[in-house]
Design a protein around this motif. Structure first.
Motif, PDB file in Angstrom:
ATOM      1  N   THR A   5       0.854  -1.124   0.091  1.00 30.19           N
ATOM      2  CA  THR A   5      -0.036  -0.075   0.002  1.00 30.19           C
ATOM      3  C   THR A   5       0.826   1.225  -0.192  1.00 30.19           C
ATOM      4  OG1 THR A   5       0.087   0.124   2.462  1.00 30.19           O
ATOM      5  CG2 THR A   5      -1.788  -1.217   1.405  1.00 30.19           C
ATOM      6  N   ARG A   6       0.341   2.426  -0.269  1.00 27.03           N
ATOM      7  CA  ARG A   6       0.972   3.631  -0.384  1.00 27.03           C
ATOM      8  C   ARG A   6       1.730   3.954   0.933  1.00 27.03           C
ATOM      9  NH1 ARG A   6       0.941   8.892  -3.265  1.00 27.03           N
ATOM     10  NH2 ARG A   6       0.098   7.545  -4.801  1.00 27.03           N
ATOM     11  N   ILE A   7       0.690   3.639   1.924  1.00 28.18           N
ATOM     12  CA  ILE A   7       1.119   3.802   3.587  1.00 28.18           C
ATOM     13  C   ILE A   7       2.565   2.988   3.559  1.00 28.18           C
ATOM     14  CG2 ILE A   7       0.525   3.361   5.876  1.00 28.18           C
ATOM     15  CD1 ILE A   7      -1.848   4.989   5.623  1.00 28.18           C
ATOM     16  N   GLU A   8       2.521   1.880   3.163  1.00 25.75           N
ATOM     17  CA  GLU A   8       3.734   0.857   3.649  1.00 25.75           C
ATOM     18  C   GLU A   8       4.899   1.473   3.022  1.00 25.75           C
ATOM     19  OE1 GLU A   8       1.270  -3.430   4.350  1.00 25.75           O
ATOM     20  OE2 GLU A   8       2.091  -2.773   2.539  1.00 25.75           O
ATOM     21  N   GLU A   9       4.596   1.923   1.582  1.00 27.95           N
ATOM     22  CA  GLU A   9       5.559   2.313   0.791  1.00 27.95           C
ATOM     23  C   GLU A   9       6.257   3.695   1.584  1.00 27.95           C
ATOM     24  OE1 GLU A   9       3.821   1.477  -3.748  1.00 27.95           O
ATOM     25  OE2 GLU A   9       4.666   3.567  -3.174  1.00 27.95           O
ATOM     26  N   VAL A  10       5.464   4.553   1.903  1.00 26.93           N
ATOM     27  CA  VAL A  10       6.015   5.949   2.385  1.00 26.93           C
ATOM     28  C   VAL A  10       6.552   5.445   3.920  1.00 26.93           C
ATOM     29  CG1 VAL A  10       5.152   7.945   3.428  1.00 26.93           C
ATOM     30  CG2 VAL A  10       4.217   7.168   1.221  1.00 26.93           C
ATOM     31  N   ARG A  11       5.969   4.573   4.600  1.00 21.36           N
ATOM     32  CA  ARG A  11       6.926   3.965   5.760  1.00 21.36           C
ATOM     33  C   ARG A  11       8.248   3.751   5.604  1.00 21.36           C
ATOM     34  NH1 ARG A  11       7.340   0.833  10.252  1.00 21.36           N
ATOM     35  NH2 ARG A  11       6.164   1.342  11.893  1.00 21.36           N
ATOM     36  N   ASN A  12       8.369   2.896   4.428  1.00 20.96           N
ATOM     37  CA  ASN A  12       9.532   2.388   4.131  1.00 20.96           C
ATOM     38  C   ASN A  12      10.480   3.880   3.715  1.00 20.96           C
ATOM     39  OD1 ASN A  12       8.951  -0.099   4.718  1.00 20.96           O
ATOM     40  ND2 ASN A  12       8.422  -0.795   2.671  1.00 20.96           N
ATOM     41  N   GLU A  13       9.983   4.705   2.831  1.00 22.61           N
ATOM     42  CA  GLU A  13      10.623   5.822   2.632  1.00 22.61           C
ATOM     43  C   GLU A  13      11.364   6.759   3.594  1.00 22.61           C
ATOM     44  OE1 GLU A  13       8.053   5.805  -1.405  1.00 22.61           O
ATOM     45  OE2 GLU A  13       8.211   7.615  -0.285  1.00 22.61           O
ATOM     46  N   VAL A  14      10.275   6.778   4.484  1.00 19.73           N
ATOM     47  CA  VAL A  14      10.576   7.587   5.807  1.00 19.73           C
ATOM     48  C   VAL A  14      11.748   7.025   6.504  1.00 19.73           C
ATOM     49  CG1 VAL A  14       8.692   9.136   6.007  1.00 19.73           C
ATOM     50  CG2 VAL A  14       8.909   6.960   7.125  1.00 19.73           C
ATOM     51  N   SER A  15      11.644   5.556   6.799  1.00 25.92           N
ATOM     52  CA  SER A  15      12.770   4.716   7.327  1.00 25.92           C
ATOM     53  C   SER A  15      14.095   5.072   6.914  1.00 25.92           C
ATOM     54  CB  SER A  15      12.441   3.487   7.694  1.00 25.92           C
ATOM     55  OG  SER A  15      11.002   3.112   8.293  1.00 25.92           O
ATOM     56  N   THR A  16      14.120   5.091   5.393  1.00 26.49           N
ATOM     57  CA  THR A  16      15.193   5.175   4.648  1.00 26.49           C
ATOM     58  C   THR A  16      15.894   6.662   4.889  1.00 26.49           C
ATOM     59  OG1 THR A  16      14.495   3.547   3.005  1.00 26.49           O
ATOM     60  CG2 THR A  16      16.439   5.260   2.418  1.00 26.49           C
TER      61      THR A  16
END
Ligand code: SME
Length: 161
Positions: A5-16
């Motif tokens: 999902t978009r939220i999962e993608e963004v969660r990974n992006e902020v962790s990076t």
């Protein structure tokens, strides 16, 4: 096949982002841009941080993305921002017109989430997000924003150890 999902993608992006960011300020600047750009209902995204040593305590506008707000300094007894910082709790407001604490930033704002940022268990500031859509912040959004606030808290702990 699992769908990300978009939220999962963004969660990974902020962790990076958190791994790459050199300072907490750098992380906050990049995080507000990312959330504003990637999450289409997050129409104003910003940090308010407690002014060091201020008595009575006051929240001061930090990194933000979206239209300039009239609220650049918020005492803890005012606004949804003050409520989140003074209680140390996430506050989600589905309809800001029905919440007497609400300090208007934009006439278009319909809903808001404010999540405290902690340094070693003490409130140091908060991540505030406004939406032009009513009830924009579901449980998954709340989890994402809490993850973002926690990453900033960890970065601040690292820089003020
Ligand atoms: N609505 C907030 C004030 C900050 S602006 O939304 C950017 C509040 O009620 O505390």
């Amino acid at each position: 096949m699992a769908v990300t999902t978009r939220i999962e993608e963004v969660r990974n992006e902020v962790s990076t982002l958190a791994q790459a960011a050199v300072t907490a300020d750098d992380l906050m600047q990049r995080m507000v841009k990312l959330l504003h750009h990637r999450m289409l209902k997050y129409n104003w995204v910003g940090f308010y941080m407690l002014e060091p040593g201020a008595q009575p305590p006051v929240l001061v506008l930090g990194a933000f993305e979206g239209a300039m707000t009239p609220h650049t300094r918020i005492p803890l007894h005012q606004g949804i921002c003050g409520a989140a910082a003074s209680s140390g709790q996430t506050v989600v407001v589905d309809d800001v017109s029905k919440d007497s604490r609400y300090l208007a930033c934009s006439l278009e704002t319909k809903s808001e989430i404010v999540v405290p940022v902690f340094i070693h268990g003490l409130v140091a500031g908060e991540l505030d997000i406004d939406s032009h859509f009513a009830a924009a912040f579901a449980a998954a959004d709340q989890e994402l924003v809490q993850h973002c606030a926690a990453l900033v808290g960890k970065k601040l702990e690292g820089s003020r150890a």
